[in-house]
Design an enzyme around this catalytic site. Structure first.
Site, PDB file in Angstrom:
ATOM      1  CD  GLU A 110       0.305  -1.203   3.115  1.00  0.00           C
ATOM      2  OE1 GLU A 110       0.386  -2.165   2.335  1.00  0.00           O
ATOM      3  OE2 GLU A 110       0.693  -1.241   4.302  1.00  0.00           O
ATOM      4  NE  ARG A 111       5.172   0.517   4.052  1.00  0.00           N
ATOM      5  CZ  ARG A 111       6.050   0.358   5.021  1.00  0.00           C
ATOM      6  NH1 ARG A 111       6.576   1.407   5.614  1.00  0.00           N
ATOM      7  NH2 ARG A 111       6.432  -0.829   5.392  1.00  0.00           N
ATOM      8  CB  CYS A 153      15.239  -8.839   2.095  1.00  0.00           C
ATOM      9  SG  CYS A 153      15.517  -9.570   0.492  1.00  0.00           S
ATOM     10  CB  SER A 164       8.166  -7.354   8.365  1.00  0.00           C
ATOM     11  OG  SER A 164       6.778  -7.394   8.615  1.00  0.00           O
TER      12      SER A 164
HETATM   13  P1  NAD Z   1       5.569  -5.585   5.814  1.00  0.00           P
HETATM   14  O1  NAD Z   1       5.549  -6.903   6.447  1.00  0.00           O
HETATM   15  O2  NAD Z   1       5.293  -4.389   6.636  1.00  0.00           O
HETATM   16  O3  NAD Z   1       4.527  -5.544   4.602  1.00  0.00           O
HETATM   17  C1  NAD Z   1       4.491  -6.564   3.625  1.00  0.00           C
HETATM   18  C2  NAD Z   1       3.050  -6.798   3.201  1.00  0.00           C
HETATM   19  O4  NAD Z   1       2.301  -7.316   4.307  1.00  0.00           O
HETATM   20  C3  NAD Z   1       2.347  -5.544   2.752  1.00  0.00           C
HETATM   21  O5  NAD Z   1       1.596  -5.846   1.599  1.00  0.00           O
HETATM   22  C4  NAD Z   1       1.460  -5.164   3.928  1.00  0.00           C
HETATM   23  O6  NAD Z   1       0.258  -4.562   3.540  1.00  0.00           O
HETATM   24  C5  NAD Z   1       1.188  -6.490   4.602  1.00  0.00           C
HETATM   25  N1  NAD Z   1       1.124  -6.371   6.074  1.00  0.00           N
HETATM   26  C6  NAD Z   1       1.863  -5.564   6.860  1.00  0.00           C
HETATM   27  N2  NAD Z   1       1.556  -5.757   8.164  1.00  0.00           N
HETATM   28  C7  NAD Z   1       0.599  -6.689   8.186  1.00  0.00           C
HETATM   29  C8  NAD Z   1      -0.127  -7.327   9.233  1.00  0.00           C
HETATM   30  N3  NAD Z   1       0.069  -7.006  10.505  1.00  0.00           N
HETATM   31  N4  NAD Z   1      -1.032  -8.260   8.905  1.00  0.00           N
HETATM   32  C9  NAD Z   1      -1.243  -8.602   7.626  1.00  0.00           C
HETATM   33  N5  NAD Z   1      -0.590  -8.020   6.599  1.00  0.00           N
HETATM   34  C10 NAD Z   1       0.331  -7.088   6.859  1.00  0.00           C
HETATM   35  O7  NAD Z   1       6.996  -5.454   5.096  1.00  0.00           O
HETATM   36  P2  NAD Z   1       7.587  -4.180   4.362  1.00  0.00           P
HETATM   37  O8  NAD Z   1       7.976  -3.175   5.387  1.00  0.00           O
HETATM   38  O9  NAD Z   1       6.735  -3.759   3.243  1.00  0.00           O
HETATM   39  O10 NAD Z   1       8.915  -4.804   3.713  1.00  0.00           O
HETATM   40  C11 NAD Z   1      10.144  -4.860   4.381  1.00  0.00           C
HETATM   41  C12 NAD Z   1      10.386  -6.212   4.994  1.00  0.00           C
HETATM   42  O11 NAD Z   1      10.335  -7.212   3.976  1.00  0.00           O
HETATM   43  C13 NAD Z   1      11.748  -6.364   5.627  1.00  0.00           C
HETATM   44  O12 NAD Z   1      11.621  -7.094   6.819  1.00  0.00           O
HETATM   45  C14 NAD Z   1      12.536  -7.148   4.598  1.00  0.00           C
HETATM   46  O13 NAD Z   1      13.621  -7.896   5.110  1.00  0.00           O
HETATM   47  C15 NAD Z   1      11.487  -8.042   4.057  1.00  0.00           C
HETATM   48  N6  NAD Z   1      11.824  -8.536   2.729  1.00  0.00           N
HETATM   49  C16 NAD Z   1      12.230  -9.826   2.626  1.00  0.00           C
HETATM   50  C17 NAD Z   1      12.595 -10.333   1.395  1.00  0.00           C
HETATM   51  C18 NAD Z   1      13.054 -11.736   1.251  1.00  0.00           C
HETATM   52  O14 NAD Z   1      13.055 -12.254   0.146  1.00  0.00           O
HETATM   53  N7  NAD Z   1      13.424 -12.401   2.339  1.00  0.00           N
HETATM   54  C19 NAD Z   1      12.531  -9.511   0.260  1.00  0.00           C
HETATM   55  C20 NAD Z   1      12.086  -8.190   0.408  1.00  0.00           C
HETATM   56  C21 NAD Z   1      11.735  -7.725   1.658  1.00  0.00           C
END
Ligand code: NAD
Length: 522
Positions: free
Chosen positions: A198-199, A303, A248
């Site tokens: 959503e960001r 990540c 995350s």
């Molecule tokens: P985030 O978890 O905040 O959001 C990811 C998605 O989950 C979004 O679409 C969001 O709307 C949804 N979301 C967020 N909180 C939620 C909740 N409480 N319940 C249900 N859905 C929820 O992650 P972010 O900040 O967008 O991305 C950064 C994170 O992603 C970092 O921790 C990074 O390490 C990780 N990441 C991992 C990889 C990998 O391949 N391991 C790749 C890219 C990013």
């Protein structure tokens, strides 16, 4: 209807500056190959991280819209499943061509909404494009196996699509992560519902537009929006058979357990804390450049960012030189010529990063390079955190235990390679790691004993290309790493195996007595 800035643009004409938009438009959703304005009353604002000016508003999709997306995908599935592999491959070839034509446009949308530099955003697109290119090989990858298992009897296997599948994406790679999912989910015959972050949904919306142009039939790719409500809908909807998640740990662990409890396949890539072990015999200049790029590139919001150094022996004396190279990086708006790193995603993220730096100070670490308080002149309102290096860190400190996800390099000391390996293995995360050494024997010892799932030998960010798979380990992947993204495991994730055993001739044809015992091998 006119919509999002990104969608008003074309392959050759798109906003390529941080100038305030005259009239930001709301992001539509995408259903049946149409962009549709949401009837929602609830919106999430997207701001340019360099200026904090409004770029667009993303709707929290309504129940009606979410159900319509699932219905559309379910309706499209039988015909898409019946479409030949070679016909799907032709669409994928066309999709690849269109992504290439719109490469700069996609990258510009990423710079505007996510903040990373334009050059880095082009890399974001490239890493996704490569997955689409690899997906063109699906007819080869989908071939089954056949064996004559007994006289006149053969068993053969098929990989069949699952049905409607869903993807939930993070903010940090607005093109690459949707493209980890769209090509492989669809080329294998599934229909997909994708929820971008959503960001920064702009790149995913352009990818949807290009999918329609490439010839994907209506309903094969649908895009919905929102936050937890949309995620819960996906987790609980019985028509959705599989979920791909990247993000995350708190969100991913929740999604993995609730999705799995509902009987769905879930692949979930999570957070990280990637370490490098630095050995005195390494090529020092290569190390200095590689680490500076991998720690501070994309403002540390990858990540696979190299966020932690374990300096073995006298290499701890090299840290001032790392600081010199870090200081030389230019922090600026991502569209500016020469910018090396842009802002972090939000004011909240900036505050969290600064709070973690302060915690290191109060826990007794040393701030060798402090990026707090810095602002490029032209962009005083952005979410800026300059390259920061924290030394004399010990494993109990918060700055070591938590994923910082900002341009902050945390440095620990070790006396020996074994001590470095133990330290890295003691960390809960296991996404990636790297070793810097010229010794093949040292590198081999490290490779054999290290638990992280992606190992770089003199390579700071060892993300495998799409003919391999993204193989994080430990807390960096849910479900013990059983389902990984792209490559052959990606094809397996999106398909169900069916095995068929056939008997072509039988002595039974003349015998009058049934055989009731389990067959024995003969
Ligand atoms: P985030 O978890 O905040 O959001 C990811 C998605 O989950 C979004 O679409 C969001 O709307 C949804 N979301 C967020 N909180 C939620 C909740 N409480 N319940 C249900 N859905 C929820 O992650 P972010 O900040 O967008 O991305 C950064 C994170 O992603 C970092 O921790 C990074 O390490 C990780 N990441 C991992 C990889 C990998 O391949 N391991 C790749 C890219 C990013």
């Amino acid at each position: 209807a006119r919509h999002l800035t990104a969608l008003q643009s074309t392959a050759t004409s798109f906003p390529k500056s941080h100038a305030k938009l005259a009239k930001p438009e709301d992001t539509p959703y995408f259903i049946d190959n149409q962009f549709v304005s949401s009837t929602s009353t609830e919106f999430i604002e997207v701001h340019d991280p360099a200026t904090n000016e409004l770029v667009t508003r993303v709707p929290q999709s309504t129940d009606e819209e979410l159900n319509a997306a699932v219905d559309s995908a379910a309706k499209a599935f039988p015909a898409w499943k019946a479409t030949s592999n070679m016909a799907r491959q032709q669409i994928m070839f066309k999709y690849v061509g269109l992504i290439k034509e719109n490469w700069d446009r996609l990258a510009a949308s990423i710079t505007l909404e996510q903040g990373k530099t334009f050059a880095d955003a082009k890399g974001d697109v490239l890493r996704g494009l490569q997955v689409a290119e690899a997906a063109c090989g699906a007819p080869e990858l989908l071939k089954g196996e056949v064996l004559e298992v007994a006289k006149d009897m053969e068993t053969r296997s098929y990989k069949e699509p699952l049905g409607v599948v869903a993807a939930i994406c993070p903010f940090n790679f607005p093109a690459m992560i949707p493209l980890w999912c769209i090509p492989i989910a669809t080329v294998t015959g599934n229909t997909l519902i994708l929820k971008p972050s959503e960001r920064d949904p702009g790149a995913a919306m352009i990818l949807a537009e290009l999918a329609e142009k490439a010839g994907f039939p209506p309903g094969v790719i649908n895009i919905v929006h929102g936050t937890k409500k949309t995620v819960n809908f996906i987790l609980d909807n019985p028509t959705i058979k599989a979920i791909s998640f990247v993000g995350s740990n708190p969100a991913g662990e929740y999604i993995f357990s609730r999705g799995s409890a509902n009987g769905k396949r879930v692949q979930a890539n999570l957070g990280a804390k990637n370490h490098a072990a630095v050995l005195p015999d390494c090529n020092k200049n290569h190390f200095l450049n590689a680490v500076t790029g991998a720690a501070f590139g994309a403002a540390g919001q990858r990540c696979m960012a190299l966020s932690t150094l374990v300096m073995v022996g006298e290499t701890r004396d090299w840290l001032p030189e790392v600081a010199e190279r870090a200081k030389a990086l230019q922090m600026n708006g991502g569209f500016e010529e020469g910018a090396d790193l842009g802002p972090v995603i939000s004011p909240q993220s900036k505050a969290r990063i600064e709070e973690l730096i302060a915690s290191a100070e109060s826990e007794g670490a040393k701030i060798l390079l402090d990026g707090r308080g810095f602002k490029p002149q032209k962009y005083p309102n952005g979410n800026w955190v300059g390259p920061t290096i924290i030394t004399n860190v010990t494993p109990n400190m918060r700055c070591y235990r938590e994923e910082i996800f900002g341009p902050v390099l945390v440095c620990l000391n070790a006396e020996t390679l074994d001590e470095a390996i133990d330290m890295i293995n003691s960390n809960e995360y296991g996404n990636g790691t790297a070793i810097f050494t010229k010794s093949g024997a040292t590198a081999e010892t490290f490779r054999r004993n290290i638990e992280a799932g992606q190992v770089g030998i003199n390579v700071p960010i060892p993300v495998p290309l799409p003919m391999f798979s993204f193989t994080g380990n430990k807390k960096s992947i849910a479900g013990g790493g059983a389902s990984t993204f792209y490559g052959r495991p990606g094809i397996n994730f999106y398909t169900q195996q069916k095995t068929v055993t056939a008997l072509w001739q039988s002595s039974d044809a003349i015998s009058k007595k049934a055989d009731v015992a389990m067959p024995t091998i003969n």
